[in-house]
Each structure stands twice: as C-alpha cells, then as structure tokens.
Motif scaffolding. Structure first.
Motif, PDB file in Angstrom:
ATOM      1  N   TRP A 275      31.278  50.172  31.382  1.00  0.00           N
ATOM      2  CA  TRP A 275      32.714  50.463  31.241  1.00  0.00           C
ATOM      3  C   TRP A 275      33.394  50.479  32.605  1.00  0.00           C
ATOM      4  CZ3 TRP A 275      36.283  54.323  32.515  1.00  0.00           C
ATOM      5  CH2 TRP A 275      37.468  54.313  31.771  1.00  0.00           C
ATOM      6  N   PHE A 276      32.792  51.165  33.565  1.00  0.00           N
ATOM      7  CA  PHE A 276      33.379  51.197  34.905  1.00  0.00           C
ATOM      8  C   PHE A 276      33.333  49.804  35.551  1.00  0.00           C
ATOM      9  CE2 PHE A 276      32.364  55.872  34.818  1.00  0.00           C
ATOM     10  CZ  PHE A 276      33.671  56.300  34.957  1.00  0.00           C
ATOM     11  N   GLY A 277      32.246  49.070  35.288  1.00  0.00           N
ATOM     12  CA  GLY A 277      32.153  47.723  35.839  1.00  0.00           C
ATOM     13  C   GLY A 277      33.241  46.810  35.327  1.00  0.00           C
ATOM     14  N   HIS A 278      33.587  46.944  34.047  1.00  0.00           N
ATOM     15  CA  HIS A 278      34.679  46.149  33.488  1.00  0.00           C
ATOM     16  C   HIS A 278      36.004  46.465  34.181  1.00  0.00           C
ATOM     17  CE1 HIS A 278      32.071  44.744  30.242  1.00  0.00           C
ATOM     18  NE2 HIS A 278      33.050  43.933  29.875  1.00  0.00           N
ATOM     19  N   ARG A 279      36.219  47.714  34.473  1.00  0.00           N
ATOM     20  CA  ARG A 279      37.467  48.092  35.135  1.00  0.00           C
ATOM     21  C   ARG A 279      37.512  47.539  36.568  1.00  0.00           C
ATOM     22  NH1 ARG A 279      40.378  52.202  32.666  1.00  0.00           N
ATOM     23  NH2 ARG A 279      41.187  52.937  34.669  1.00  0.00           N
ATOM     24  N   VAL A 280      36.361  47.523  37.233  1.00  0.00           N
ATOM     25  CA  VAL A 280      36.319  47.005  38.602  1.00  0.00           C
ATOM     26  C   VAL A 280      36.583  45.499  38.616  1.00  0.00           C
ATOM     27  CG1 VAL A 280      34.828  46.604  40.597  1.00  0.00           C
ATOM     28  CG2 VAL A 280      34.827  48.839  39.465  1.00  0.00           C
ATOM     29  N   ILE A 281      35.941  44.741  37.725  1.00  0.00           N
ATOM     30  CA  ILE A 281      36.124  43.294  37.746  1.00  0.00           C
ATOM     31  C   ILE A 281      37.506  42.912  37.221  1.00  0.00           C
ATOM     32  CG2 ILE A 281      35.154  42.839  35.458  1.00  0.00           C
ATOM     33  CD1 ILE A 281      33.907  40.310  36.619  1.00  0.00           C
ATOM     34  N   ARG A 282      38.064  43.718  36.330  1.00  0.00           N
ATOM     35  CA  ARG A 282      39.430  43.446  35.872  1.00  0.00           C
ATOM     36  C   ARG A 282      40.416  43.600  37.024  1.00  0.00           C
ATOM     37  NH1 ARG A 282      41.238  47.480  31.484  1.00  0.00           N
ATOM     38  NH2 ARG A 282      41.547  48.783  33.352  1.00  0.00           N
ATOM     39  N   SER A 283      40.217  44.644  37.811  1.00  0.00           N
ATOM     40  CA  SER A 283      41.063  44.815  38.990  1.00  0.00           C
ATOM     41  C   SER A 283      40.852  43.676  39.983  1.00  0.00           C
ATOM     42  CB  SER A 283      40.751  46.158  39.659  1.00  0.00           C
ATOM     43  OG  SER A 283      41.440  46.289  40.886  1.00  0.00           O
ATOM     44  N   SER A 284      39.609  43.219  40.122  1.00  0.00           N
ATOM     45  CA  SER A 284      39.322  42.107  41.027  1.00  0.00           C
ATOM     46  C   SER A 284      40.020  40.834  40.567  1.00  0.00           C
ATOM     47  CB  SER A 284      37.813  41.869  41.097  1.00  0.00           C
ATOM     48  OG  SER A 284      37.509  40.706  41.839  1.00  0.00           O
ATOM     49  N   LEU A 285      40.084  40.601  39.259  1.00  0.00           N
ATOM     50  CA  LEU A 285      40.705  39.379  38.750  1.00  0.00           C
ATOM     51  C   LEU A 285      42.199  39.347  39.057  1.00  0.00           C
ATOM     52  CD1 LEU A 285      39.843  37.699  35.392  1.00  0.00           C
ATOM     53  CD2 LEU A 285      42.201  37.804  36.164  1.00  0.00           C
ATOM     54  N   THR A 286      42.895  40.448  38.786  1.00  0.00           N
ATOM     55  CA  THR A 286      44.335  40.461  39.065  1.00  0.00           C
ATOM     56  C   THR A 286      44.603  40.411  40.564  1.00  0.00           C
ATOM     57  OG1 THR A 286      44.298  42.893  38.942  1.00  0.00           O
ATOM     58  CG2 THR A 286      44.886  41.690  36.946  1.00  0.00           C
ATOM     59  N   ARG A 287      43.736  41.038  41.351  1.00  0.00           N
ATOM     60  CA  ARG A 287      43.901  41.010  42.808  1.00  0.00           C
ATOM     61  C   ARG A 287      43.671  39.587  43.341  1.00  0.00           C
ATOM     62  NH1 ARG A 287      40.891  44.864  43.407  1.00  0.00           N
ATOM     63  NH2 ARG A 287      38.973  43.816  44.073  1.00  0.00           N
ATOM     64  N   THR A 288      42.677  38.892  42.792  1.00  0.00           N
ATOM     65  CA  THR A 288      42.408  37.519  43.213  1.00  0.00           C
ATOM     66  C   THR A 288      43.535  36.591  42.797  1.00  0.00           C
ATOM     67  OG1 THR A 288      40.025  37.929  42.986  1.00  0.00           O
ATOM     68  CG2 THR A 288      40.736  35.646  43.099  1.00  0.00           C
ATOM     69  N   ALA A 289      44.085  36.811  41.607  1.00  0.00           N
ATOM     70  CA  ALA A 289      45.208  35.990  41.153  1.00  0.00           C
ATOM     71  C   ALA A 289      46.407  36.145  42.080  1.00  0.00           C
ATOM     72  CB  ALA A 289      45.583  36.362  39.724  1.00  0.00           C
ATOM     73  N   ALA A 290      46.673  37.381  42.505  1.00  0.00           N
ATOM     74  CA  ALA A 290      47.792  37.614  43.425  1.00  0.00           C
ATOM     75  C   ALA A 290      47.546  36.942  44.769  1.00  0.00           C
ATOM     76  CB  ALA A 290      48.011  39.113  43.603  1.00  0.00           C
ATOM     77  N   ALA A 291      46.301  36.999  45.254  1.00  0.00           N
ATOM     78  CA  ALA A 291      45.986  36.363  46.535  1.00  0.00           C
ATOM     79  C   ALA A 291      46.116  34.846  46.446  1.00  0.00           C
ATOM     80  CB  ALA A 291      44.577  36.752  46.976  1.00  0.00           C
ATOM     81  N   SER A 292      45.640  34.252  45.349  1.00  0.00           N
ATOM     82  CA  SER A 292      45.783  32.811  45.167  1.00  0.00           C
ATOM     83  C   SER A 292      47.250  32.414  45.102  1.00  0.00           C
ATOM     84  CB  SER A 292      45.055  32.365  43.890  1.00  0.00           C
ATOM     85  OG  SER A 292      43.665  32.591  43.983  1.00  0.00           O
ATOM     86  N   ALA A 293      48.062  33.232  44.430  1.00  0.00           N
ATOM     87  CA  ALA A 293      49.487  32.931  44.324  1.00  0.00           C
ATOM     88  C   ALA A 293      50.160  32.962  45.689  1.00  0.00           C
ATOM     89  CB  ALA A 293      50.160  33.921  43.376  1.00  0.00           C
ATOM     90  N   ARG A 294      49.805  33.936  46.528  1.00  0.00           N
ATOM     91  CA  ARG A 294      50.399  34.003  47.866  1.00  0.00           C
ATOM     92  C   ARG A 294      50.006  32.778  48.698  1.00  0.00           C
ATOM     93  NH1 ARG A 294      48.629  39.406  47.711  1.00  0.00           N
ATOM     94  NH2 ARG A 294      46.946  38.872  49.147  1.00  0.00           N
ATOM     95  N   THR A 295      48.763  32.356  48.564  1.00  0.00           N
ATOM     96  CA  THR A 295      48.316  31.183  49.317  1.00  0.00           C
ATOM     97  C   THR A 295      49.066  29.935  48.883  1.00  0.00           C
ATOM     98  OG1 THR A 295      46.100  32.130  49.584  1.00  0.00           O
ATOM     99  CG2 THR A 295      46.318  29.752  49.866  1.00  0.00           C
ATOM    100  N   ILE A 296      49.221  29.747  47.572  1.00  0.00           N
ATOM    101  CA  ILE A 296      49.911  28.556  47.066  1.00  0.00           C
ATOM    102  C   ILE A 296      51.379  28.575  47.456  1.00  0.00           C
ATOM    103  CG2 ILE A 296      50.587  27.354  44.952  1.00  0.00           C
ATOM    104  CD1 ILE A 296      47.971  28.343  43.708  1.00  0.00           C
TER     105      ILE A 296
END
Length: 390
Positions: A275-296
C-alpha cells in the motif's frame, strides 16, 4: 518585424493573388496560423476553393470577387476582417510562387507553439493529479501529447523517434526540485520502516519500485541499501541497514545520519508495504510527468530548434514517464501498456511525408549549357497576379 507574422501575411497574400497556390498548401491548416483573423481568412480561402468559386476557372486577370468573397466568408467567423486588410496582405507578399516556403514558416511556428501548449497542459494535469492522489489525468494528457507529436512529424515530413538533445534544456536543468509535501515524506518513511521491520515484505515491491521513485534522495538511498541486502539474501533490520549505509559511504558524505535511520525505524506503524509502495510510485509518476512537461516546454521555447529535432527531443523527454508508467501498470497487476512512442517507418516513406518534404524544398531542373536547344511546347499562360472588377 516579427518573422512569423510576416510569413502568415505573405502566405495569405500569395493565395489572394493566386488561388492556384492552395494546391501546394494542402498540408497547412487554418489553426496553424497564430492570429485568429488569419485563421479565419485561410479557412475561408480553402472553403471557396472546395466550393468551386468562379474565380478559379476565370480566364484572364483574377476577378476581384475572389478577394471580396473571401473577406465576407471570413467575416462570418471573426471580427476585424476588412477588404482593406486583404489588400494590405497582397502588398506584403514578395512573391506568390514562394507560398509553400511561407507556409512552412507558418507550420514551423505552429509546431513550436502547439508543443509548448500541450506541455503546459501536461504540467498542470500532473500537479492536479498529485494533489488529488490520482494519475489518470496525467497519463491521458501524455497520450494526447504523444499523438500530437506524431501528427506534427507527419505534417513536417519526418520520422517521429526519440532522440536525446546534445545538452539538457537550460530551463529544465535550472528548475528547482518540486516541494515535497509532508504526506509524501511520511509515506516514504513508513514504507522504509515496514520494509526494515518486516523483511519479507520486500518481495511485494522490489519488482516495480525503484530508488528513483522516492522524492527524498536520502530515502531512495536507504531503499537501495534494503534492496542490496535483499538481493544478497542477508538479514534485514535496523543494524544491518545502518551497516550497509556505512559501507556505501552514505554516513561519511552526509547523505543520511544514523539518527535518521533510527528515527525511521522507531516510527514503525502497522501497515502494508504494498500500500505504501503504491503511494510512493504514484507520487513518482506525477512528479516525472511534471518534469517531462517542463523539459518539453523549454525545448519548444527554443526558437533555434528545427521542428524535426524539436519533435524527436520532445519524444525523448517522455521516455522517463513511459518507464514509470510501465512499472505502475505492473504494480497494479495490469499488463504493460503498449508503447506510445512511435517507431520509424520501414520501407518506403508514406506519401504524406514525401509531400511535406517536397513542400520544403522543390527540386530545380538541371540544365546543361552545352546541350543543343530542342523545340519544346510553350507552357500554358499563367494567370497574371492582378485583380479586376467583375
């Protein structure tokens, strides 16, 4: 003088002077123009052509009705379109036969502008998903962006494929790391505590959770230590974790402190590593999406990048998000999603790509000065770029 504005005015002026130029601009759409009045006028000109306007088959000088009817049609969709402005556009066109070149300039500006707009939407959706604890919006917006990049590549006449830029965009490299909410930090600490006190739970997350998924680099390093102990089959508890951190130099370089490890283990609360792992990777996904958007977005704002390079660099910037997305699907027991990154076409290039490439550069016939002159049939008389009243 704005080069993009001049290109928009020139291509419209060329079509107003010579409607036949529309046959060389099939790949250009009204929404590729920046100004709404230009969008409306180009759409009106295309509509008149598809409706078979009488001016297209008129002999001799071009009737003035071609201009007046285009102005009237455009005026139904936007304000500010007048016959005076249409004649101004005609005067601003240097050469009507250069219309495809002017159109490519308009398309190039539209590619930069469109990619920047979709990158902003992805960044906004990623931030909204992070607050609401979901990922569907960011993933859908990323799919839309990938589709837009593929379509733009087809219009420009290039194969869409991820290509890393020679250097990272300045805006992306200089962007400060996103603020880590307290809830994200607590989730990471609880996960580390559960994994330390319940070593068997490592099997629940080790296949899809990575150290880079942790927002706090120190937490990621501690998870790396736990993963190393688990991989070697060694016992896992707070002492072995502290020892592994020391062996990796994390205590010496100040990455973590022994007090921090003890605090994490002392804060152990009953919970599920999955359960905690799901929350960590979910946060990682949205954080990575934001970083990719800034780069583009930073890439799109670089006017020195050609459209082909911009598209391929933008696709490369989405690769980290696609990687996290695949592991997110694995964590949820779903089959890995089909790769959204387009692959280069094999064999002959598609007709749309050939047509777009030819519109950028027209091959000039080679002439030999020593070749004897041969009788050739005179070409049909071209319509002179002049207007007359009907």
């Amino acid at each position: 003088m704005n080069p993009l504005l001049s290109a928009e005015q020139a291509v419209l002026g060329a079509v107003l002077l010579d409607p036949d130029q529309l046959a060389h601009l099939d790949w250009l759409a009204p929404d590729h123009f920046y100004r709404p009045v230009h969008q409306a006028l180009f759409g009106a000109l295309r509509k008149l052509r598809s409706d078979g306007h009488p001016a297209l088959s008129a002999d001799g000088p071009l009737p003035l009705s071609w201009v007046t009817d285009a102005v009237d049609e455009a005026g139904q969709h936007v304000r500010g379109m007048t016959a005076v402005y249409a004649h101004t556009l005609i005067q601003l066109c240097p050469r009507t036969e250069h219309a495809p070149a002017y159109g490519r300039m308009v398309l190039e500006g539209a590619i930069h502008r469109t990619i920047a707009q979709h990158a902003i939407r992805l960044h906004q959706m990623a931030r909204a998903d992070a607050v609401q604890g979901r990922v569907a919006g960011a993933l859908h917006t990323a799919d839309v962006l990938t589709g837009v990049l593929t379509d733009l590549a087809r219009r420009w006449g290039t194969d869409p494929r991820p290509v890393p830029p020679p250097t990272a965009p300045a805006a992306a490299a200089d962007a400060p790391p996103p603020a880590m909410p307290d809830q994200v930090a607590e989730d990471e600490q609880f996960l580390l505590a559960v994994l330390t006190e319940q070593p068997g739970t490592m099997d629940e997350v080790v296949s899809w959770l990575r150290p880079g998924d942790f927002a706090d680099p120190a937490h990621g390093q501690l998870y790396r230590c736990l993963g190393a102990l688990h991989h070697r089959g060694e016992p896992i508890d707070r002492i072995t974790l502290l020892w592994e951190a020391q062996r990796r130099g994390l205590l010496a370089d100040g990455t973590v402190a022994s007090e921090q490890i003890n605090a994490i283990c002392d804060g152990m609360a009953p919970g599920s590593a999955d359960w905690f792992g799901h929350r960590v990777i979910r946060s990682s996904l949205t954080r990575t999406a934001a970083a990719s958007a800034r780069t583009i977005q930073a890439l799109a704002e670089n006017e020195t990048l050609s459209p082909g390079r911009l598209i391929n660099h933008a696709l490369h910037a989405l690769d980290p998000l696609n990687e996290v997305r695949t592991r997110w699907a694995t964590a949820n027991g779903n089959p890995a999603p089909k790769p959204t990154t387009p692959t280069p076409s094999a064999g002959e290039p598609p007709p749309a790509r050939v047509k777009a490439a030819r519109a950028r550069s027209t091959r000039r016939p080679a002439t030999s000065p020593s070749a004897p002159a041969s009788p050739v049939r005179a070409p049909a008389a071209a319509r002179p770029p002049s207007l007359r009243h009907p």
